[in-house]
Every structure is written in C-alpha cells, then in structure tokens.
Design a protein around this motif. Structure first.
Motif, mmCIF file in Angstrom:
data_model
loop_
_atom_site.group_PDB
_atom_site.id
_atom_site.type_symbol
_atom_site.label_atom_id
_atom_site.label_comp_id
_atom_site.label_asym_id
_atom_site.label_seq_id
_atom_site.Cartn_x
_atom_site.Cartn_y
_atom_site.Cartn_z
ATOM 1 N N LEU A 64 0.850 -1.193 0.000
ATOM 2 C CA LEU A 64 0.000 0.000 0.000
ATOM 3 C C LEU A 64 0.881 1.237 0.000
ATOM 4 O O LEU A 64 1.805 1.348 0.792
ATOM 5 N N ASP A 124 -0.872 -3.535 -4.230
ATOM 6 C CA ASP A 124 -2.268 -3.737 -4.619
ATOM 7 C C ASP A 124 -3.172 -2.582 -4.222
ATOM 8 O O ASP A 124 -4.366 -2.612 -4.535
ATOM 9 N N SER A 125 -2.637 -1.553 -3.540
ATOM 10 C CA SER A 125 -3.446 -0.392 -3.152
ATOM 11 C C SER A 125 -2.628 0.879 -3.373
ATOM 12 O O SER A 125 -1.469 0.948 -2.967
ATOM 13 N N LYS A 165 -3.031 5.316 -3.426
ATOM 14 C CA LYS A 165 -3.811 6.514 -3.149
ATOM 15 C C LYS A 165 -2.945 7.724 -3.478
ATOM 16 O O LYS A 165 -1.878 7.908 -2.894
ATOM 17 N N LYS A 186 -6.088 -3.711 -6.549
ATOM 18 C CA LYS A 186 -7.358 -3.995 -5.895
ATOM 19 C C LYS A 186 -8.081 -2.707 -5.513
ATOM 20 O O LYS A 186 -9.300 -2.627 -5.615
ATOM 21 N N ASP A 187 -7.337 -1.715 -5.041
ATOM 22 C CA ASP A 187 -7.935 -0.444 -4.623
ATOM 23 C C ASP A 187 -7.100 0.696 -5.184
ATOM 24 O O ASP A 187 -5.861 0.689 -5.077
ATOM 25 N N PHE A 217 -13.299 4.922 -4.462
ATOM 26 C CA PHE A 217 -12.339 3.862 -4.679
ATOM 27 C C PHE A 217 -12.768 3.057 -5.903
ATOM 28 O O PHE A 217 -13.946 3.011 -6.255
ATOM 29 N N LYS A 268 -12.262 -0.586 -8.350
ATOM 30 C CA LYS A 268 -11.945 -2.008 -8.331
ATOM 31 C C LYS A 268 -11.612 -2.477 -9.741
ATOM 32 O O LYS A 268 -12.485 -2.572 -10.613
#
Length: 495
Positions: A403, A428-429, A431, A455-456, A482, A484
């Motif tokens: 992340l 997988d994440s 932001k 994933k996010d 978010f 997917k």
C-alpha cells in the motif's frame, strides 16, 4: 318599484364570521393538550388525597397503574439506567434536566471527562456526580487561565484562554500552572475516588503524584504526561499494567521541559509491557532508543513527534524486534548523520511507515530511514515538505510494499511515481491526492496496466483531472471514490 337592501354575501371567505367548528378543527391539538393537563391534575390530586387515608394492602397492577406525576418513578434505578444507556449520547444533556434522579443516573453513564475546574476534583464533587469514570483528562483544569479573556490559544495538545501579559518565552508561564503539590494532591484524590481508572492525562505532575495513582489504580493502561521530565518518569515503574504511554516534553511557544536518555532509560526499565509509545518534543540519542528496544520487547508502535534526537539515533530502531508501526509527525528532520549502512540494521517485523507534516530535505537521512524500514508493507506520505523524485526513489529499496499513499506531495512527478511503484511486485493499493505534478495525461500504458491490476485505487492528483473526461464509466476523478480493477483503462489510454 321599491328596492330592498342588498344582503351580505355569506359565501365570501373574507366576510364570513368564524364558526366554532372551524375554531375547533384549527385548535384541536391545543384544546387536547389543555384538557389532558386538566384531567391529569385532577387525577393526581385525587391520588394524593387517597394516599393520605389508610388503604388496604394492594398489589401493583401494571395493566391499570395508578396515575402518578412521574411514571419513571415506578422503574428501578437499574432499569432506568439500562434504558438511558440505549439513547444516543447527543441526548444526555437534555435527559439530565428532567429531574435530580435523572441527573444522578445520567452521571453514572459518563465514562470520559475533561476537567475544567480543579476545585471540582479536590472537593470530591466529581465522584458524586460521575462515579463510574474510567478516562480523566486533567490538562485544562491544571492551567489557571482567565475565562473572560478574548484570546483563545489552541494547539493539538491543549486549548486555553490567555491574557495579553504572557511571557515571551512561552504562553503557559509558571504562574498560570497549578503548583506541583496541588497537582499531586488532586491525583491522590482522583486515585481514591476512581479505582477503576483506565486512562489518565496529567499536566505538571511529580513522581509522588504518579506513585499515588499507581497504588490506587492498578487497572490503569494508558497514561499521557504533559510537561514531563526525567525525574517524573521515576514513578512510571509502579504502573504494572501500563500498555500505552505518551510523553510530551517540549511544545514550542507553550512550555518547555526535558526528557533525555536518562528518562528514556528509566522508562524502558520500568514499562516492559508497553505496546504503544509516543515521544513528543523529547530529546535523546542512540542509547535511549536502544534501551527501549531491548527492554520493551512487546512494543509494537512507536511515534515520534517533533523529536530532538541526536545524530545517529536511527540505527537503534533495529533493537525493537517486534515493532510493527513507525510514525513521524511534524519532525524537522529524521537523522542528519545516520552513519554507514552496515551499522544501521533494520526492523524485520515493521509493517507500516507513516510520515506526516515532516521536513524531508536531506536525502541521506531519508535513504537511511528506508534502509531501516526495508521490510515495510505500507508507506504513507502526508503533507511532507521536500519530497521530490530523487528523494522518493529511496523508497524503492522496500520490495514488499502493498500500500502506498501520497497526499500533498507537490514535487513528485508522474515519472518519479512510476519508476518506484513498478519495482513493487506486491503493490495492490494506491492513493494519490493533491500531488499537482502528477498528471493524468502523463500516465503511460505501462502504468495504466499496473492500475488495472490494483485492488484499490484512489486517484485525485489535482482538481483538473483530464483522465476522468477520457474514461467515461470508470468514475475516475470523483471525490473520495475507490475503484476495483477497471479492465478497460489500457485500451482507452492506448487509443
């Protein structure tokens, strides 16, 4: 031909006199209220008269209860307490105004309190009003501040009123602070009145004051010490079940106190069951952090806020073998001279690294930090100054990152982001918020392929998102949303 006077038009709504039926319909609720009140007063008076004369023994019939002024008086304190506990907290103040009984019962539901008046504690009224407290904050009550002052001084640690005659070295001078002996007396009274205390926030306490709390409150698990010194920490060892500790030594502009390696060593030897530790405005060096790592083997979370550590302290983090979370808040630097890599070591169990409002202008310091944290799984940058592509590239040594969160990092570019995250095979994440040099139009097909495998994803690098216009149906660019696995990004970007 004679003419008769013209009759008034009674059908006109302006001239028709009001009828009793109309008045009854319009004021039906008011009349019902009046009639009910009169009926209630009559029945209550009749009930009071009947209670003056001897009556044969009767069993209370709940199907037809005798009318009383307060129906809740038929309920026991335990039942009423259970009912009030189900109501939302926003109604507590209004519920306490119903009656003295409700006021007392409502006070039994209060578990957390911020003290504003020190005499309220010393007099013992605190425990009569709130007998079941488990969390008490004494900071604001420990500062003697003028309530009628129009100057409100606010910090994330405390908020108080001050006058215009404050001292230039600090807003909270010694004359505004309750003396240590009075603080210790208040702690003794608090400990005897709240034996089930779980969390305590103290300002300007001494060793003796902490010892009195430790003796009377063995269940205390969380302690926060403001204006803490090395000598105060001698009383820490008596808290056998202490798991969370926060030390505030120096706060710029408010007050200053010293926590050095001496206090950190005393802390390490006395609090071996610590799970979370926060050092705010504390000094120290390699020796103090090493002592904490060696003695506090259960420590899982360490937070350093505005630290004043000496150079070379960073390599001592490797002694915290079970550390999972490391946070830096409002730090002016990390470690200006961390030393060679072979002396740094690393934290094998570290999972989260958070950097918030920190100055990261020294590349050597940032590189050493990521070397120590190379096993980390989550990296968070939030409003940190000086983080450019070259600085951010130091994070590529962390191969297990899953992340990444970037917020307010205005110097990182799209290419700098891509060069790092493409080396993280387990990511997988992602932001990205308010990073103005990361552009939608610069997203490459390789980067878009990575996006489709996440994933996010939360993607809002700036307020002028061009990618949202070119990708209809994906929801890209909407605030706080978010996503997917958008499978069509690569084809849309290639087109």
């Amino acid at each position: 031909m004679s003419s008769s006077p013209e009759k008034p038009n009674l059908d006109s709504p302006l001239k028709r006199p009001p009828s009793w039926s109309n008045l009854w319909v319009k004021n039906k609720k008011a009349f019902n209220h009046v009639l009910f009140t009169m009926h209630l007063q009559a029945l209550t008076k009749q009930h009071n008269q009947s209670t003056l004369t001897p009556q044969p023994n009767k069993t209370l019939d709940f199907n037809h209860p005798t009318l009383v002024s307060d129906r809740t008086s038929l309920l026991s304190d335990e039942i009423l307490l259970h009912i009030l506990s189900k109501l939302p907290k926003s109604q507590r103040n209004s519920n306490s105004l119903v009656s003295k009984r409700w006021l007392n019962i409502q006070g039994r539901l209060v578990r957390s309190l911020k003290l504003l008046d020190w005499n309220f504690l010393i007099s013992g009224r605190l425990f009569v009003r709130f007998p079941n407290l488990i969390h008490v904050d004494l900071v604001n009550g420990s500062v003697i501040s003028p309530r009628n002052s129009g100057i409100l001084l606010t910090n994330k640690l405390l908020s108080l009123h001050i006058d215009s005659n404050f001292e230039p070295k600090g807003f909270v001078s010694d004359k505004l602070i309750t003396p240590v002996d009075e603080i210790d007396l208040g702690l003794k009274v608090l400990a005897s009145g709240c034996p089930n205390l779980r969390k305590l926030v103290v300002f300007n306490a001494s060793e003796l004051g902490l010892l009195s709390v430790a003796e009377e409150s063995p269940t205390l698990q969380e302690l926060e010490l403001h204006r803490c010194t090395d000598q105060v920490l001698r009383g820490i060892a008596a808290f056998q079940n202490l798991q969370i500790l926060k030390l505030i030594g120096n706060v710029d502009g408010f007050y200053s106190s010293l926590v050095s390696d001496i206090g950190l060593t005393i802390l390490a030897q006395g609090c071996k069951r610590l799970v979370r530790l926060e050092l705010s405005g504390c000094e120290g060096s390699y020796d103090g952090i090493k002592a904490i790592g060696q003695c506090c083997q259960m420590l899982e979370e360490l937070t350093l806020c505005d630290h004043r550590m000496e150079d070379g302290w960073l390599s001592a983090l490797s002694y915290s073998e079970n550390l999972k979370t490391l946070r830096f808040l409002s730090c002016k630097s990390i470690d200006r001279y961390p030393g060679p890599d072979e002396h740094l070591g690393f934290c094998p169990t570290l999972e989260r690294l958070h950097l918030e409002r920190c100055q990261l202008r020294d590349k050597q310091s940032v590189r050493a930090l990521f070397f120590v944290c190379q096993a980390v799984r989550e990296i968070v940058y939030q409003n940190c100054w000086g983080v450019d592509d070259d600085m951010f590239n130091s994070a590529s040594i962390c191969r297990r990152v899953k992340l990444l969160s970037l917020e307010g990092c205005s110097l990182i570019t799209t290419g700098g982001l891509e060069s790092v995250i493409l080396s993280w095979k387990e990511l997988d994440s992602l932001k990205v918020i308010s990073c103005k040099h990361i552009k939608d139009m610069e997203v490459t097909p390789t980067l878009s392929t990575l996006f489709s495998a996440l994933k996010d994803l939360k993607w809002r690098p700036d307020t002028k998102s061009l990618l949202s216009a070119s990708l209809p149906g994906t929801g890209m660019g909407k605030r706080g949303r978010f996503f997917k696995k958008p499978q069509d990004w690569k084809s849309l970007l290639d087109a």
